[in-house]
Design an enzyme around this catalytic site. Structure first.
Site, PDB file in Angstrom:
ATOM      1  N   SER A 125       0.825  -1.196   0.000  1.00 58.00           N
ATOM      2  CA  SER A 125       0.000   0.000   0.000  1.00 58.00           C
ATOM      3  C   SER A 125       0.857   1.243   0.000  1.00 58.00           C
ATOM      4  CB  SER A 125      -0.894   0.013   1.242  1.00 58.00           C
ATOM      5  OG  SER A 125      -1.483   1.274   1.441  1.00 58.00           O
ATOM      6  N   TYR A 138      -1.324   0.091  10.440  1.00 56.50           N
ATOM      7  CA  TYR A 138      -1.466  -0.460   9.092  1.00 56.50           C
ATOM      8  C   TYR A 138      -0.315   0.006   8.204  1.00 56.50           C
ATOM      9  CZ  TYR A 138      -3.574  -1.163   4.463  1.00 56.50           C
ATOM     10  OH  TYR A 138      -3.825  -1.523   3.161  1.00 56.50           O
TER      11      TYR A 138
END
Length: 288
Positions: A125, A138
């Site tokens: 990501s 995250y």
């Protein structure tokens, strides 16, 4: 990919489903594993129930396979959660799902992949490459995932290639929950240099490329699939001759949309809509 077996973790919806479909369309036998089955069966994709946070179950799943050519570590996600709003134990669960689970699956699949000179694709990501307020654990996990993949690529060469697909924002079936309908989606898409969010098929095509013979000399790499990334904030904030430098579509300090990194930067709720403030819709949820 004809004649090859591919496992896609979290391959039942959103980005994961797009990846699974892409491999199936390329001729592979595709197994999608997740805690819950897909709401609608995916053509050419088999489903296997699996909790990727259960190491014993993960080892049993891969041991039972007759062979494996490609592992796509896609499963992951996080709710929107500021660091001070939860204890370390809660944040650790996010790291477990997004970093430890891919490591567990990769180790369990290693012997199959080594024998077949296979490939691993980590779905990373953009959150792993810049601050991710509201989804800090995250972002940290995705940063670790890219480093893990690079180290794996060295340790397991030449038998196994390992690469990271660094995803930006993806328009999935639940994108409206985060961006408030067509107007919100259009506004967020305007922050992307290419003028639109990715589709799951865009991410799937990139994953197939990294796993294919066309990428036979690519290992330890990070492929950014983000439509050009984020417009630098200073270009919008800076003034020149009394006017604002840059287009109105530029990102202001890391737009709400630019902060959604999901393994996909998947806007089904895999990652928190972050740096511009609280999410536009309900908090994110785990992909599987």
């Amino acid at each position: 990919m004809r004649g090859r077996t591919v496992v896609v973790t979290g391959g039942t919806r959103g980005v994961g489903a797009g990846i699974a479909r892409a491999f199936a369309e390329a001729g592979a036998r595709v197994l999608a594993c997740a805690r819950r089955p897909p709401e609608h069966p995916l053509d050419g994709v088999e489903f296997s129930p699996l909790d990727l946070r259960d190491p014993a179950a993960v080892r049993a799943f891969f041991t039972a396979l007759p062979g494996l050519d490609v592992l796509v570590n896609n499963a992951g996600g996080t709710p929107y959660r500021l660091l001070a709003d939860a204890g370390a134990e809660r944040h650790a669960k996010v790291v477990e799902l997004n970093l430890i689970a891919p490591l567990t699956a990769s180790l369990a699949a290693y012997e199959h992949l080594r024998r077949g000179r296979g490939s691993i694709v980590m779905v990373g990501s953009v959150s792993g490459g810049r601050p991710s307020p509201g989804s800090a654990a995250y972002g940290a996990a995705k940063a670790g995932l890219a480093n893990l993949a690079a180290s794996m690529a060295v340790e397991w060469a030449p038998e196994v290639r390992v690469n990271t697909l660094v995803a930006g924002m993806v328009r999935t079936e639940l994108a409206h929950l985060h961006y408030g309908g067509p107007d919100g989606l259009a506004a967020v898409a305007g922050t992307v240099p290419l003028g639109r969010l990715a589709t799951p098929a865009d991410v799937g095509a990139a994953a197939v490329f990294l796993a294919s013979d066309a990428a036979a000399y690519i290992s330890g790499a990070s492929l950014q699939v983000h439509g050009g990334g984020e417009r630098p904030a200073f270009l919008t904030a800076a003034t020149t001759g009394g006017g604002v430098a840059g287009s109105a579509g530029g990102s202001t300090g890391g737009s709400r949309g630019g902060s959604v990194g999901g393994s996909t930067a998947d806007v089904t709720g895999r990652a928190a809509p972050g740096s511009a403030g609280p999410p536009a819709g309900p908090p994110g949820r785990e992909e599987n």
